[in-house]
Design a protein around this motif. Structure first.
Motif, short mmCIF file in Angstrom:
data_model
loop_
_atom_site.label_atom_id
_atom_site.label_comp_id
_atom_site.label_asym_id
_atom_site.label_seq_id
_atom_site.Cartn_x
_atom_site.Cartn_y
_atom_site.Cartn_z
N ALA A 152 9.95 -3.44 7.05
CA ALA A 152 8.54 -3.15 7.29
C ALA A 152 7.77 -3.04 5.99
O ALA A 152 7.38 -1.99 5.56
CB ALA A 152 8.39 -1.86 8.09
N VAL A 153 7.57 -4.16 5.33
CA VAL A 153 6.84 -4.17 4.07
C VAL A 153 5.34 -4.13 4.35
O VAL A 153 4.84 -4.84 5.21
CB VAL A 153 7.19 -5.42 3.25
CG1 VAL A 153 6.38 -5.46 1.95
CG2 VAL A 153 8.67 -5.45 2.95
N VAL A 154 4.63 -3.30 3.62
CA VAL A 154 3.20 -3.13 3.84
C VAL A 154 2.46 -4.36 3.33
O VAL A 154 2.65 -4.78 2.20
CB VAL A 154 2.69 -1.88 3.09
CG1 VAL A 154 1.19 -1.73 3.28
CG2 VAL A 154 3.43 -0.65 3.58
N PRO A 155 1.61 -4.96 4.15
CA PRO A 155 0.82 -6.13 3.69
C PRO A 155 0.01 -5.80 2.44
O PRO A 155 -0.56 -4.72 2.32
CB PRO A 155 -0.09 -6.41 4.89
CG PRO A 155 0.64 -5.84 6.07
CD PRO A 155 1.35 -4.63 5.55
N ASN A 156 -0.02 -6.74 1.51
CA ASN A 156 -0.75 -6.62 0.25
C ASN A 156 -0.16 -5.59 -0.72
O ASN A 156 -0.71 -5.36 -1.78
CB ASN A 156 -2.23 -6.29 0.50
CG ASN A 156 -2.93 -7.32 1.34
OD1 ASN A 156 -2.63 -8.51 1.23
ND2 ASN A 156 -3.83 -6.89 2.21
N GLU A 157 0.92 -4.95 -0.33
CA GLU A 157 1.61 -4.02 -1.23
C GLU A 157 3.10 -4.29 -1.12
O GLU A 157 3.85 -3.49 -0.58
CB GLU A 157 1.28 -2.56 -0.88
CG GLU A 157 -0.19 -2.19 -1.07
CD GLU A 157 -0.44 -0.72 -0.84
OE1 GLU A 157 0.45 0.10 -1.14
OE2 GLU A 157 -1.54 -0.39 -0.36
N PRO A 158 3.57 -5.43 -1.61
CA PRO A 158 4.95 -5.86 -1.36
C PRO A 158 6.00 -4.95 -1.97
O PRO A 158 7.15 -4.99 -1.58
CB PRO A 158 5.00 -7.25 -2.01
CG PRO A 158 3.88 -7.25 -3.00
CD PRO A 158 2.81 -6.41 -2.39
N ALA A 159 5.61 -4.08 -2.94
CA ALA A 159 6.59 -3.18 -3.52
C ALA A 159 6.83 -1.95 -2.66
O ALA A 159 7.73 -1.17 -2.94
CB ALA A 159 6.14 -2.73 -4.91
N GLN A 160 6.04 -1.76 -1.62
CA GLN A 160 6.17 -0.57 -0.80
C GLN A 160 6.80 -0.94 0.54
O GLN A 160 6.81 -2.07 0.97
CB GLN A 160 4.79 0.06 -0.55
CG GLN A 160 3.92 0.20 -1.78
CD GLN A 160 4.51 1.17 -2.79
OE1 GLN A 160 5.45 1.89 -2.49
NE2 GLN A 160 3.96 1.16 -3.98
N SER A 161 7.30 0.06 1.23
CA SER A 161 7.81 -0.15 2.58
C SER A 161 7.62 1.10 3.39
O SER A 161 7.38 2.18 2.87
CB SER A 161 9.30 -0.50 2.55
OG SER A 161 10.08 0.67 2.33
N ALA A 162 7.74 0.95 4.71
CA ALA A 162 7.63 2.11 5.58
C ALA A 162 8.74 3.11 5.29
O ALA A 162 8.55 4.32 5.39
CB ALA A 162 7.67 1.66 7.03
N ASN A 163 9.94 2.61 4.92
CA ASN A 163 11.03 3.52 4.56
C ASN A 163 10.66 4.36 3.35
O ASN A 163 10.93 5.57 3.30
CB ASN A 163 12.30 2.73 4.27
CG ASN A 163 12.93 2.16 5.52
OD1 ASN A 163 12.54 2.50 6.63
ND2 ASN A 163 13.89 1.27 5.33
N TYR A 164 10.09 3.75 2.32
CA TYR A 164 9.64 4.48 1.14
C TYR A 164 8.64 5.57 1.53
O TYR A 164 8.75 6.71 1.11
CB TYR A 164 8.97 3.54 0.15
CG TYR A 164 9.87 2.58 -0.59
CD1 TYR A 164 11.24 2.75 -0.61
CD2 TYR A 164 9.34 1.50 -1.29
CE1 TYR A 164 12.06 1.86 -1.31
CE2 TYR A 164 10.14 0.61 -1.99
CZ TYR A 164 11.51 0.80 -1.99
OH TYR A 164 12.30 -0.07 -2.68
N PHE A 165 7.68 5.17 2.32
CA PHE A 165 6.62 6.08 2.71
C PHE A 165 7.18 7.29 3.47
O PHE A 165 6.83 8.44 3.19
CB PHE A 165 5.60 5.33 3.57
CG PHE A 165 4.51 6.18 4.14
CD1 PHE A 165 3.49 6.64 3.32
CD2 PHE A 165 4.51 6.52 5.48
CE1 PHE A 165 2.47 7.44 3.84
CE2 PHE A 165 3.50 7.31 6.01
CZ PHE A 165 2.48 7.77 5.18
N TRP A 166 8.07 7.03 4.42
CA TRP A 166 8.65 8.12 5.20
C TRP A 166 9.42 9.08 4.30
O TRP A 166 9.23 10.30 4.38
CB TRP A 166 9.58 7.56 6.28
CG TRP A 166 10.43 8.64 6.91
CD1 TRP A 166 10.03 9.54 7.86
CD2 TRP A 166 11.80 8.92 6.61
NE1 TRP A 166 11.08 10.39 8.17
CE2 TRP A 166 12.17 10.04 7.41
CE3 TRP A 166 12.75 8.37 5.75
CZ2 TRP A 166 13.45 10.59 7.38
CZ3 TRP A 166 14.02 8.92 5.71
CH2 TRP A 166 14.37 10.01 6.52
#
Length: 403
Positions: A228-242
């Protein structure tokens, strides 16, 4: 576009501790100065922070919230408040730890302490959950699964590494799930914090700050990126965010920092630059948060200024110096801020549901936003007067303790 847009849900929200009454023995005041029994400035400070959360949620660009028809205006509105979570969540979680230490009474049993927390949090939480479930999800639960509803109802949603689950039913209730973990841990944490020698508090505070600063590094190093990579922010993911933003053990650091700062203030070991200086620093840090990678903005940029504002507010009340946040209206808004938090996102989503797919020009959108805020305040006041306050007064102590 950031994580909250990608998931269709939003992030910031307050904890539920309120400005305390500090009993004798709650801590040691600086020589010759007793601790203030109430901290109205900290209650008043909750009002503008809650407003910031409301504006952030109102700015979200997904269809269940958006009102503005003009794309550039809608995007500009969102970008201006995009890092509100990085300002408000360190403030809310640290404020909770700070207030609970300041107001801790004697040596209650964990069961008695948990009872007081339970009756304050859970009844309003359930009312907010039901409103969201009926008005937004609908009776058929079209937007949530049975498992997500179950986890949300029992405040377990923040433990699951799945962002839609974290924000299921009442979007903002994830932070109460995280806060519940803090409350479970508090009876064990408080004696440890009390044992820290006054002269060493600065080292413990510095250590916790460094640990929080390490959270983004740890997240990028050990958490799987997932799909689940965030659109326009390819270095981030939903896993990171959680892991960095929602996971209760990770956020416990903010809470412990608030506990330690409370002890430092109570023992006269905090260097205060005042509300004006701390507030100015917080504004600068927010601008920084808008211009650094997402996790650094969410977890680090505003951390120290937020804690400094909390300490400055408490010291203003303790020393009797002037404070604009002691204004009666702001204190009233602060008193109902927990209830406001529980209902405002439902108001935003239900308004959009009633309006259908139509978008609006700027004047109409501003008018609708003001109406949404007013309705949220009125509902919050009703929830506070009819549920939160009477239930807390009636049930916070056992029948035996009331005799």
């Amino acid at each position: 576009m950031s994580t909250e847009q990608f998931t269709g849900r939003a992030v910031p929200g307050p904890p539920v501790a309120v400005a305390p009454t500090a009993p004798p023995g709650a801590g040691q005041a600086p020589p010759g100065r007793p601790l203030a029994s109430r901290l109205p400035t900290l209650t008043g400070l909750r009002a503008p922070v809650a407003l910031a959360v409301f504006l952030f949620h109102a700015s979200l660009l997904f269809p269940s919230i958006r009102l503005l028809a003009d794309d550039s205006q809608a995007e500009g509105f969102y970008r201006a408040v995009a890092q509100v979570g990085g300002l408000t969540m360190p403030f809310w979680f640290a404020l909770s730890g700070f207030i609970l230490v300041w107001s801790h009474r004697g040596n209650p049993s964990p069961a008695a302490w948990w009872r007081r927390r339970y009756v304050k949090i859970v009844p309003p939480y359930i009312v907010g959950w039901i409103l969201a479930r009926v008005l937004v999800d609908g009776a058929d639960g079209a937007h949530t699964t049975t498992a997500q509803s179950f986890l949300s109802f029992f405040m377990l949603q923040s433990w699951v590494p799945d962002v839609p689950t974290n924000f299921a039913v009442n979007n903002v209730s994830w932070s109460l799930s995280t806060e519940a973990f803090f409350y479970l841990a508090f009876p064990a944490l408080y004696p440890l914090v009390r044992r820290v020698p006054a002269a060493r508090l600065k080292y413990w505070i510095g250590g916790v700050v460094l640990a929080i600063c390490a959270v983004p590094l740890l997240t990028y190093a050990v958490v799987p990126v997932g799909t689940a990579v965030v659109p326009n922010e390819p270095a981030q993911s939903a896993n990171y965010f959680w892991f960095a933003y929602i996971f209760p053990p990770t956020r416990l650091l903010d809470f412990v920092l608030g506990m330690l700062v409370a002890r430092a203030v109570m023992l006269g070991r905090w260097r205060n630059i005042g509300l004006a200086g701390s507030g100015a620093l917080l504004v600068v840090s927010y601008v920084v948060a808008l211009n650094v990678p997402m996790l650094w903005g969410l977890r680090v940029a505003c951390l120290l200024p937020a804690v400094m504002v909390i300490a400055a507010g408490a010291m203003a009340d303790n020393e009797g110096t002037s404070s604009v946040f002691r204004n009666r209206f702001l204190v009233w808004l602060g008193d109902i801020s927990f209830a406001f938090y529980l209902v405002h996102f439902t108001v935003l989503e239900y308004t959009r549901k009633l309006l259908g797919d139509r978008l609006f020009g700027t004047p109409a959108a501003i008018g609708l936003l003001a109406a949404q805020f007013a309705v949220s305040v009125l509902l919050a006041w009703a929830l506070y007067v009819c549920v939160e306050r009477p239930v807390t007064r009636r049930w916070s102590r056992s029948r035996r303790a009331r005799v």
